[in-house]
Design an enzyme around this catalytic site. Sequence first.
Site, PDB file in Angstrom:
ATOM      1  N   HIS A 203       0.797  -1.225   0.000  1.00  0.00           N
ATOM      2  CA  HIS A 203       0.000   0.000   0.000  1.00  0.00           C
ATOM      3  C   HIS A 203       0.831   1.278   0.000  1.00  0.00           C
ATOM      4  CE1 HIS A 203       0.851  -0.174   4.323  1.00  0.00           C
ATOM      5  NE2 HIS A 203       0.686   1.129   4.309  1.00  0.00           N
TER       6      HIS A 203
HETATM    7  C1  UD1 Z   1      -2.114   5.786   5.233  1.00  0.00           C
HETATM    8  C2  UD1 Z   1      -0.841   6.365   5.827  1.00  0.00           C
HETATM    9  C3  UD1 Z   1       0.246   5.302   5.809  1.00  0.00           C
HETATM   10  C4  UD1 Z   1      -0.217   4.039   6.481  1.00  0.00           C
HETATM   11  C5  UD1 Z   1      -1.526   3.573   5.874  1.00  0.00           C
HETATM   12  C6  UD1 Z   1      -2.043   2.400   6.655  1.00  0.00           C
HETATM   13  C7  UD1 Z   1      -0.442   8.740   5.471  1.00  0.00           C
HETATM   14  C8  UD1 Z   1       0.311   9.751   4.691  1.00  0.00           C
HETATM   15  N1  UD1 Z   1      -0.351   7.489   5.023  1.00  0.00           N
HETATM   16  O1  UD1 Z   1      -1.863   5.487   3.878  1.00  0.00           O
HETATM   17  O2  UD1 Z   1       1.382   5.785   6.508  1.00  0.00           O
HETATM   18  O3  UD1 Z   1       0.761   3.046   6.320  1.00  0.00           O
HETATM   19  O4  UD1 Z   1      -2.492   4.636   5.948  1.00  0.00           O
HETATM   20  O5  UD1 Z   1      -2.946   1.634   5.973  1.00  0.00           O
HETATM   21  O6  UD1 Z   1      -1.090   9.052   6.441  1.00  0.00           O
HETATM   22  N2  UD1 Z   1      -9.084   4.671   0.776  1.00  0.00           N
HETATM   23  C9  UD1 Z   1     -10.327   4.093   0.700  1.00  0.00           C
HETATM   24  N3  UD1 Z   1     -10.944   3.765   1.865  1.00  0.00           N
HETATM   25  C10 UD1 Z   1     -10.407   4.000   3.094  1.00  0.00           C
HETATM   26  C11 UD1 Z   1      -9.140   4.609   3.161  1.00  0.00           C
HETATM   27  C12 UD1 Z   1      -8.504   4.931   1.984  1.00  0.00           C
HETATM   28  O7  UD1 Z   1     -10.866   3.841  -0.378  1.00  0.00           O
HETATM   29  O8  UD1 Z   1     -11.033   3.676   4.113  1.00  0.00           O
HETATM   30  C13 UD1 Z   1      -8.381   4.984  -0.494  1.00  0.00           C
HETATM   31  C14 UD1 Z   1      -8.704   6.363  -1.040  1.00  0.00           C
HETATM   32  O9  UD1 Z   1      -8.729   6.259  -2.424  1.00  0.00           O
HETATM   33  C15 UD1 Z   1      -7.535   7.200  -0.576  1.00  0.00           C
HETATM   34  C16 UD1 Z   1      -6.388   6.177  -0.618  1.00  0.00           C
HETATM   35  O10 UD1 Z   1      -6.976   4.951  -0.247  1.00  0.00           O
HETATM   36  O11 UD1 Z   1      -7.295   8.284  -1.410  1.00  0.00           O
HETATM   37  C17 UD1 Z   1      -5.235   6.511   0.313  1.00  0.00           C
HETATM   38  O12 UD1 Z   1      -5.707   6.693   1.662  1.00  0.00           O
HETATM   39  P1  UD1 Z   1      -4.855   7.591   2.690  1.00  0.00           P
HETATM   40  O13 UD1 Z   1      -5.469   7.488   4.018  1.00  0.00           O
HETATM   41  O14 UD1 Z   1      -4.628   8.937   2.114  1.00  0.00           O
HETATM   42  O15 UD1 Z   1      -3.445   6.905   2.692  1.00  0.00           O
HETATM   43  P2  UD1 Z   1      -3.049   5.378   2.859  1.00  0.00           P
HETATM   44  O16 UD1 Z   1      -2.439   4.943   1.572  1.00  0.00           O
HETATM   45  O17 UD1 Z   1      -4.184   4.607   3.398  1.00  0.00           O
HETATM   46  N1  UDP Z   2      -3.537  -5.426   8.870  1.00  0.00           N
HETATM   47  C1  UDP Z   2      -4.792  -5.996   9.012  1.00  0.00           C
HETATM   48  N2  UDP Z   2      -5.455  -6.398   7.889  1.00  0.00           N
HETATM   49  C2  UDP Z   2      -4.927  -6.279   6.633  1.00  0.00           C
HETATM   50  C3  UDP Z   2      -3.631  -5.704   6.512  1.00  0.00           C
HETATM   51  C4  UDP Z   2      -2.963  -5.276   7.651  1.00  0.00           C
HETATM   52  O1  UDP Z   2      -5.291  -6.141  10.132  1.00  0.00           O
HETATM   53  O2  UDP Z   2      -5.592  -6.648   5.660  1.00  0.00           O
HETATM   54  C5  UDP Z   2      -2.827  -4.978  10.080  1.00  0.00           C
HETATM   55  C6  UDP Z   2      -1.465  -5.582  10.262  1.00  0.00           C
HETATM   56  O3  UDP Z   2      -1.560  -6.835  10.894  1.00  0.00           O
HETATM   57  C7  UDP Z   2      -0.760  -4.540  11.099  1.00  0.00           C
HETATM   58  C8  UDP Z   2      -1.355  -3.251  10.615  1.00  0.00           C
HETATM   59  O4  UDP Z   2      -2.577  -3.593   9.957  1.00  0.00           O
HETATM   60  O5  UDP Z   2      -1.064  -4.703  12.469  1.00  0.00           O
HETATM   61  C9  UDP Z   2      -0.429  -2.576   9.683  1.00  0.00           C
HETATM   62  O6  UDP Z   2      -1.069  -1.523   9.080  1.00  0.00           O
HETATM   63  P1  UDP Z   2      -0.733  -1.039   7.606  1.00  0.00           P
HETATM   64  O7  UDP Z   2       0.013  -2.071   6.875  1.00  0.00           O
HETATM   65  O8  UDP Z   2      -2.012  -0.571   7.029  1.00  0.00           O
HETATM   66  O9  UDP Z   2       0.145   0.262   7.885  1.00  0.00           O
HETATM   67  P2  UDP Z   2       1.667   0.521   8.290  1.00  0.00           P
HETATM   68  O10 UDP Z   2       2.017  -0.352   9.428  1.00  0.00           O
HETATM   69  O11 UDP Z   2       2.485   0.290   7.072  1.00  0.00           O
HETATM   70  O12 UDP Z   2       1.658   1.963   8.644  1.00  0.00           O
END
Ligand code: UD1
Ligand code: UDP
Length: 358
Positions: A203
């Site tokens: 992601h």
């Molecule tokens: C965010 C965090 C990242 C973290 C990740 C965990 C920042 C800059 N990034 O990244 O550090 O590792 O969360 O998962 O804060 N979207 C949906 N539904 C949701 C959420 C997101 O469809 O519930 C889609 C949207 O198109 C959105 C994109 O995902 O634009 C990115 O979501 P965003 O929260 O901006 O960043 P993440 O990639 O989720």
């Molecule tokens: N995780 C989860 N379901 C998923 C993918 C990740 O519960 O489908 C959990 C994972 O076990 C970990 C956390 O989400 O505890 C990590 O979050 P993510 O990878 O979204 O973000 P990051 O740690 O890179 O910020």
Amino acid sequence: MKVMSVVGARPNFIKLAPLSKEVRKKFDEVVAHTGQHYDYEMDRLFFEQLGLPDPDYHLGVGSGTHGHQTGEMLKKIEEVLISEKPDLAIVFGDTNSTLAGALAAVKLHIPVAHVEAGLRSYDKRMPEEINRILTDHCSDLLFCPTERAVDNLKREGITEGVYLTGDVMVDAISQNIKIAEETSDILRELGIKPKDYFLATVHRAENTDTFNRLKNIVDAFCEIENLIFPCHPRTEKFLRRYGLWDRLRKDVGIIKPVGYLDMLVLEKNAKKIITDSGGVQKEAYIFKVPCVTLRETTEWIETVEDGWNVLVGADKEKILKAVREFEPNKDSYGHRFGDGRASEKIAVIVEGYLGGGP
Ligand code: UD1
Ligand code: UDP
């Protein structure tokens, strides 16, 4: 005394869960949810599975560009801070919700505690690296998961208010793994057997938003047998936009993001984990499952030093070679992330800092 915890994204919820239990033994806790993540599988599911109390404030910010999203959060968190007047704001990890919470609080002269302080990948193109650095530099209490995190802060001149507590994600695992193994049916549902499949998550913006990197990853994934891939909504969006979704779906077991309990079971029983997630790299290490990381750098460098994680970037051949050949160094394992009591330690330190109970 009152503390306000600010969360918004999946990893924030997981880190909040063990700490909230300890904090509530000593203080009134108000939870503000920015709404950064909002799909059921990215949000509500975690509150249900982890027994988290409903947020007191749901700010409904949603998705957007960094400036827009962080700015909206900043405005709305500030309003809540002004009306709640907490004695301390607690923020977690490195998301935009983390930075917005820290910045809103410090500007109102409300002390900030950063859980998972001091992490560095030394790659400023990562939005998370900017969030970590800025949050650390405006925090009053910095709770570090590792010794290296303490050293990283020292190198930036931050020594006051720094505590080595261990990692709250270890607490979360130790509190939930037994429940997960007793209740999760995910292996049967997917028709897979322990140690007979690979598990992948992707992601990171640098992998999803660049066509060539995402295509290389897809090309590699299509050649890995028995691959289970819980797909983050960001990644699904870009896979569809780049026309890679159908091709990947033909060869790979793509599923919706799974809940925390299913994820723990999937991780523990995987043959290898392939990921660009920070939390998942760490969980792989804790479960002693070899990890192939789709990045050039990592803030969890201990996992690489101990020989349980290998960095391969988004290079198809390197990914496949590591998936087939990488063997961990089984003699080198350091329990580097604490003893599962980080939350307890953090709550005691906060109590000392604020000088008393409720
Ligand atoms: C965010 C965090 C990242 C973290 C990740 C965990 C920042 C800059 N990034 O990244 O550090 O590792 O969360 O998962 O804060 N979207 C949906 N539904 C949701 C959420 C997101 O469809 O519930 C889609 C949207 O198109 C959105 C994109 O995902 O634009 C990115 O979501 P965003 O929260 O901006 O960043 P993440 O990639 O989720
Ligand atoms: N995780 C989860 N379901 C998923 C993918 C990740 O519960 O489908 C959990 C994972 O076990 C970990 C956390 O989400 O505890 C990590 O979050 P993510 O990878 O979204 O973000 P990051 O740690 O890179 O910020």
